[in-house]
Design an enzyme around this catalytic site. Structure first.
Site, mmCIF file in Angstrom:
data_model
loop_
_atom_site.group_PDB
_atom_site.id
_atom_site.type_symbol
_atom_site.label_atom_id
_atom_site.label_comp_id
_atom_site.label_asym_id
_atom_site.label_seq_id
_atom_site.Cartn_x
_atom_site.Cartn_y
_atom_site.Cartn_z
ATOM 1 N N GLY A 299 -26.448 29.766 68.436
ATOM 2 C CA GLY A 299 -25.490 30.610 69.077
ATOM 3 C C GLY A 299 -26.246 31.357 70.331
ATOM 4 N N ASP A 300 -27.347 31.957 70.071
ATOM 5 C CA ASP A 300 -28.087 32.493 71.253
ATOM 6 C C ASP A 300 -28.533 31.392 72.198
ATOM 7 O OD1 ASP A 300 -28.336 35.297 69.567
ATOM 8 O OD2 ASP A 300 -29.070 33.516 68.303
ATOM 9 N N GLN B 76 -24.047 19.928 74.103
ATOM 10 C CA GLN B 76 -22.746 21.002 74.461
ATOM 11 C C GLN B 76 -21.655 20.341 74.984
ATOM 12 O OE1 GLN B 76 -24.723 24.020 76.828
ATOM 13 N NE2 GLN B 76 -25.012 25.151 74.985
ATOM 14 N N TYR C 205 -19.919 29.114 59.109
ATOM 15 C CA TYR C 205 -20.909 29.582 58.443
ATOM 16 C C TYR C 205 -20.858 29.186 56.700
ATOM 17 C CZ TYR C 205 -21.910 32.687 62.305
ATOM 18 O OH TYR C 205 -22.196 33.236 63.547
ATOM 19 N N ASN D 236 -29.048 30.871 64.563
ATOM 20 C CA ASN D 236 -29.067 29.600 64.699
ATOM 21 C C ASN D 236 -28.961 29.046 66.227
ATOM 22 O OD1 ASN D 236 -29.608 28.739 62.078
ATOM 23 N ND2 ASN D 236 -27.488 29.321 61.805
ATOM 24 N N GLU E 201 -20.207 33.165 68.662
ATOM 25 C CA GLU E 201 -19.762 33.196 70.093
ATOM 26 C C GLU E 201 -19.585 32.224 70.896
ATOM 27 O OE1 GLU E 201 -21.410 36.684 71.874
ATOM 28 O OE2 GLU E 201 -21.286 35.975 74.140
ATOM 29 N N SER F 197 -19.312 28.755 70.495
ATOM 30 C CA SER F 197 -18.136 27.845 70.009
ATOM 31 C C SER F 197 -16.909 28.588 70.139
ATOM 32 C CB SER F 197 -18.547 27.137 68.784
ATOM 33 O OG SER F 197 -18.525 28.192 67.722
#
Length: 379
Positions: free
Chosen positions: A28-29, A258, A198, A26, A276, A278
């Site tokens: 994160g990357d 952000q 999640y 979603n 990762e 957050s």
């Protein structure tokens, strides 16, 4: 080379960086890559971010338009992945999280008068082997590819932390937190909890509903909000609305960019985070947190979770450390949740979280380490 200067005051040359990002988890990357790209640009570097899901980045940073054209945002040249096929490589090429380069890029990198520094930015892990693998090279397609590991040891790449973040965090006190919550129509409560997850365990929600004190969850619109509403058997609230059941109230927040997400973390007593990006921001927030790690086959994620807990819990009284470890594991489906036991230790956790953040700041940060590494290859 296993370690890098914590603070490098050497004037930086200006290089062209190509950062490639494929969106898998979603946001994160995209979140990690956008922070890295912005910070490199803020330090005077030319950055091109090639991303396959522009709409994911546009939700994190609304100035980015989710169309198929190149655009300049925050000093970063943002472009759809598909356009990279006609571009020439710059001085540094980064694959984020082992995404493969576009077809033909390795050939173009070899044909360059001076081959770019080719890096794979790895996932964050607290496991002990990371320091031994950080910055190692692998010969691939006639070039050397280096594996750059974020981490918690001095011999790793460190954590992403933009310049000025510690000062902004230190200036955010209870007054600012109250003002932020009031601006978002958050009702009074004894405890404020942010949720980015999640999935939220039903037993935890039931404990909050039946609890002896009021608790308010602050939840950006998305998966977790829908699940919470279903567990409470109430309609999903729109952004700005609140639903209530028993001692629990749930405030729906708009999707936050952000910088605004940081302010949410700073304005709560406990932060439930996932993935990762957050997770790292919750550590910089210096407040109690719970990490829901990305699930992997054969429970490999639990090994990573335990490795982090081994580091994070050092220095806490044994009974507090046991309560935190038990709760984190249970929150990741490896045990039975005990909310009252965990909640009773929040005051001790708060003091410890501040010490942990200070410890991490003393380890150096990822962008400085990355620039130092590249300088060692190009100069």
């Amino acid at each position: 080379m296993k370690s890098f200067p914590i603070s490098d005051s050497t004037p930086m040359a200006c290089w062209t960086w190509d950062l490639f990002c494929r969106v898998v988890d979603n946001y994160g990357d995209a979140g990690v890559c956008w922070r890295l790209a912005r910070e490199l640009a803020a330090r005077g570097q030319r950055v091109r971010l090639w991303i396959d899901e522009l709409h994911a980045l546009a939700r994190l940073w609304p100035d980015v338009l989710a169309h198929d054209h190149t655009q300049q945002v925050e000093g970063v040249n943002v472009a759809p992945w598909s356009l990279a096929i006609s571009a020439a490589p710059g001085d540094v090429v980064i694959e984020a999280f082992a995404c493969d380069l576009p077809e033909g890029w390795a050939v173009k990198m070899r044909e360059r008068a001076r081959a770019p520094v080719w890096l794979n930015l790895e996932y964050l892990s607290a496991e002990a082997w990371v320091a031994g693998c950080h910055a190692l090279a692998s010969p691939q397609q006639g070039l050397s590819k280096y594996f750059f590991f974020p981490g918690f040891d001095a011999g790793t790449g460190g954590l992403l932390c933009e310049a000025g973040l510690p000062e902004r965090r230190a200036a955010w006190h209870q007054h600012e937190a109250r003002h932020w919550r009031a601006a978002h129509h958050v009702p009074d409560a004894a405890l404020y909890v942010s949720i980015f997850a999640y999935a939220v365990p039903p037993s935890l929600v039931e404990a909050w509903v039946q609890g002896p004190t009021t608790l308010c969850c602050l939840v950006p619109v998305g998966r977790a909000l829908k699940q919470l509403s279903a567990l409470l058997q109430l309609p999903v609230p729109a952004a700005g609305e609140t639903i209530r059941k028993g001692a629990l109230s749930v405030v729906a927040l708009p999707f936050l960019r952000q910088d605004e997400y940081d302010q949410l973390l700073w304005s709560c007593d406990l932060n439930l985070v996932r993935g990762e990006d957050s997770f790292v921001r919750a550590q910089w927030a210096a407040l109690p947190m719970v990490w829901q790690i990305y699930r992997q086959e054969e429970d490999a994620h639990l090994v990573k979770l335990e490795a982090f807990l081994d580091r994070y819990l050092t220095g806490l009284p044994a009974e507090v450390a046991a309560a935190v470890r038990h709760f984190w594991l249970a929150y990741n489906d490896a045990g039975v949740l005990d909310w009252p036991d965990f909640a009773a230790s929040l005051a001790a956790q708060r003091a410890h979280a501040g010490q942990w953040a200070a410890h991490l700041h003393g380890r150096g940060e990822l962008v400085s380490n990355l620039v130092s590494f590249v300088r060692g290859k190009l100069e």
